[in-house]
Design a protein around this motif. Structure first.
Motif, PDB file in Angstrom:
ATOM      1  N   PHE A 161       0.775  -1.286  -0.035  1.00  0.00           N
ATOM      2  CA  PHE A 161       0.036   0.076  -0.131  1.00  0.00           C
ATOM      3  C   PHE A 161       0.978   1.314  -0.111  1.00  0.00           C
ATOM      4  N   MET A 162       2.424   1.039  -0.298  1.00  0.00           N
ATOM      5  CA  MET A 162       2.932   2.232  -0.269  1.00  0.00           C
ATOM      6  C   MET A 162       2.588   2.999  -1.480  1.00  0.00           C
ATOM      7  N   ASP A 163       2.005   2.507  -2.439  1.00  0.00           N
ATOM      8  CA  ASP A 163       1.706   3.313  -3.622  1.00  0.00           C
ATOM      9  C   ASP A 163       0.103   3.678  -3.752  1.00  0.00           C
ATOM     10  N   CYS A 164      -0.583   3.463  -2.466  1.00  0.00           N
ATOM     11  CA  CYS A 164      -1.886   3.807  -2.471  1.00  0.00           C
ATOM     12  C   CYS A 164      -2.292   5.269  -2.923  1.00  0.00           C
ATOM     13  N   ASP A 165      -3.315   5.278  -3.762  1.00  0.00           N
ATOM     14  CA  ASP A 165      -3.706   6.836  -4.210  1.00  0.00           C
ATOM     15  C   ASP A 165      -4.800   7.547  -3.529  1.00  0.00           C
ATOM     16  N   PHE A 166      -5.320   6.842  -2.578  1.00  0.00           N
ATOM     17  CA  PHE A 166      -6.394   7.291  -1.765  1.00  0.00           C
ATOM     18  C   PHE A 166      -6.175   6.787  -0.521  1.00  0.00           C
ATOM     19  N   LEU A 167      -5.959   7.946   0.542  1.00  0.00           N
ATOM     20  CA  LEU A 167      -5.577   7.532   1.822  1.00  0.00           C
ATOM     21  C   LEU A 167      -6.812   8.335   2.700  1.00  0.00           C
ATOM     22  N   MET A 168      -7.339   7.526   3.641  1.00  0.00           N
ATOM     23  CA  MET A 168      -8.448   7.773   4.598  1.00  0.00           C
ATOM     24  C   MET A 168      -7.825   7.751   5.987  1.00  0.00           C
ATOM     25  N   LEU A 169      -7.585   8.733   6.564  1.00  0.00           N
ATOM     26  CA  LEU A 169      -7.118   8.875   8.044  1.00  0.00           C
ATOM     27  C   LEU A 169      -8.372   9.224   9.216  1.00  0.00           C
ATOM     28  N   GLY A 170      -8.713   7.690   9.546  1.00  0.00           N
ATOM     29  CA  GLY A 170      -9.777   7.749  10.403  1.00  0.00           C
ATOM     30  C   GLY A 170      -9.220   8.490  11.777  1.00  0.00           C
TER      31      GLY A 170
END
Lengths: 309, 309
Positions: free
Chosen positions: A115-124
């Motif tokens: 997931f180092m290349d995730c393009d959407f990040l959700m910080l709960g």
């Protein structure tokens, strides 16, 4: 299709509403976000921590929804984060009865290689330093970073929170939190001030009174679906966030027009969430149910007035 | 074009908000309703009563808007109804400081000959017996009768109120009043019970949280326009009602689809009303301003999601 990474709690909740009471059931922000986003069929993963007491069947249920759990650390000798709350008769206010941080107290999030290349990040909703640590581990900035937070962090860690807010594209908070963060009573003015802290998009959640999306001068509003009964509001905000970012990730389009649709999808999922205790309703939705309710949202809000000027 | 008859107060108000304070200024439900409806260019008239102290320039201003005042009785030796109120810092609650009924105490409404054939009737907030008297004077039932009322009449004259409610097509009340009238907390359930009392259409006003229109199984929602500042909420509900019935009367169409537009028009006018003290903003609106704000309402609420099922 985007790749979505979610950081947040996976937890036990015990909930009391006027309609009933649960023992320890599955809860946690990342759980609700992950379930909601899972309906878009995208690649997603959760970063979290649980104790040895956490049932394997809960993890299996999330895995079965194609949610990657490599980032969920299991601390065998530890106990899972536990929250207990009680809602008043009209479900508008709730009292926290128990908050046992347990393994969450030492949570050190590690982004899985995949997931180092995730393009959407959700910080709960979590300690701002935990949220910041995840941002810092990702080498290339994702296409979109969404932050959820709450008044507790404003009361206790405002400086650290401001540092995270400065780094995100979207912040989702409720109306009272928007007022606390900005010092403005008017939500229009509050959003203007919060824009200046960093986020280009500000989502203000008003519970049964809907949600506002601000993008500098532009504003969009999604009502909550009027329901005969609300059974349990727990997780509605996280479910909203999961539907919001899940839709954006699946369409890979972060324009304002598409964010309007994302807010409707978020409200749509939240309307299911509150119909049963905990995550129960969110575990088994059909695409037919989702589409039928989107149709209700259209009927609720769409009108045709011809402008003459 | 329909012919609209309005019964309601024409009064003096003295208002205190966090932003300032007025002496006695023009107020009253029928005044706000009449001004709002006047922008549709239809034939309208007011039934009310004022005292000898009521300035002729106020009556002239209403006449200049093409509002027929034959039904406004002037009791020379009497004093005009006076209300004074003070809003708290966030404008959400208000305290009534003075209510001097004066000539309103003996108000005996008489429908002018020219309005015996009105096809749209707006019963502004008044004693239910006064509202009933107007209904009874009109030989042929109008195409649409809209009733506004408030908690005061529920507390003191519930039986008489129920008799009027049974005779109208539309009731407009706020959320707390809907709960009081129905005994249901859920607004969906409240509307269901109120339908059974008579009205086919139930409009529930939620102030800054918008308005809901119920028609048995169908529901439509109009948000309030998010404003940077709300200056004075006085008259917003009456202005909403005036825009609602004014639009319906001008289009002569009482279908649910057209009522959706009417709710948007009502919300549109209410958003102007709150921008200045009393009726000030409602006295001088241009069609350009009205249309520009309708465009804002469209941008605020309209989205396109294609349904796949």
């Amino acid at each position: 299709m985007g790749k979505l990474l979610i950081v947040g709690t996976v937890a036990f909740d015990a909930i009391e509403t006027p309609f009933g009471k649960t023992e320890k059931i599955l809860g946690g922000a990342a759980t609700y976000i992950g379930l909601s986003a899972s309906y878009f069929g995208l690649e997603s993963g959760i970063i979290s921590v649980v104790g040895g007491d956490f049932p394997v069947r809960y993890l299996d249920m999330l895995s079965d929804k194609n949610i990657d759990l490599e980032g969920v650390e299991v601390i065998k000798e530890g106990k899972t984060f536990f929250w207990s709350g009680k809602y008043d008769y009209n479900l508008n206010t709730r009292e926290t009865l128990v908050t046992d941080l347990n393994v969450l107290a030492e949570f050190n999030p590690v982004v899985p290689e995949n997931f180092m290349d995730c393009d959407f990040l959700m910080l709960g909703n979590l300690h701002p330093l935990v949220q910041m640590s995840v941002i810092n581990q990702i080498p290339e900035r994702p296409k979109l970073v969404v932050l959820d937070t709450m008044n507790f962090w404003m009361d206790n860690t405002m400086d650290e929170l401001h540092q995270v807010i400065a780094k995100v594209d979207v912040i989702t908070i409720n109306d009272e939190e928007a007022r606390q963060l900005s010092g403005e009573y008017s939500l229009v003015k509050a959003a203007q001030k919060i824009h200046k802290m960093g986020p280009q998009y500000v989502v203000i959640k008003k519970g049964e009174n809907g949600a506002l999306l601000f993008n500098n001068g532009d504003v969009f509003f999604a009502p909550a679906l009027p329901l005969e009964d609300i059974f349990d509001p727990t997780g509605a905000g996280d479910t909203f966030a999961g539907g919001f970012i899940g839709y954006l990730a699946s369409s890979h389009d972060v324009s304002f027009e598409n964010m309007k649709r994302a807010v409707i999808y978020g409200s749509n999922f939240a309307s299911f969430c509150v119909e049963k205790f905990g995550t129960e309703r969110m575990q088994n939705l059909s695409q037919n149910e989702i589409q039928a309710r989107l149709k209700e949202f259209k009927q609720l809000t769409q009108f045709d007035i011809e402008l003459t000027h």
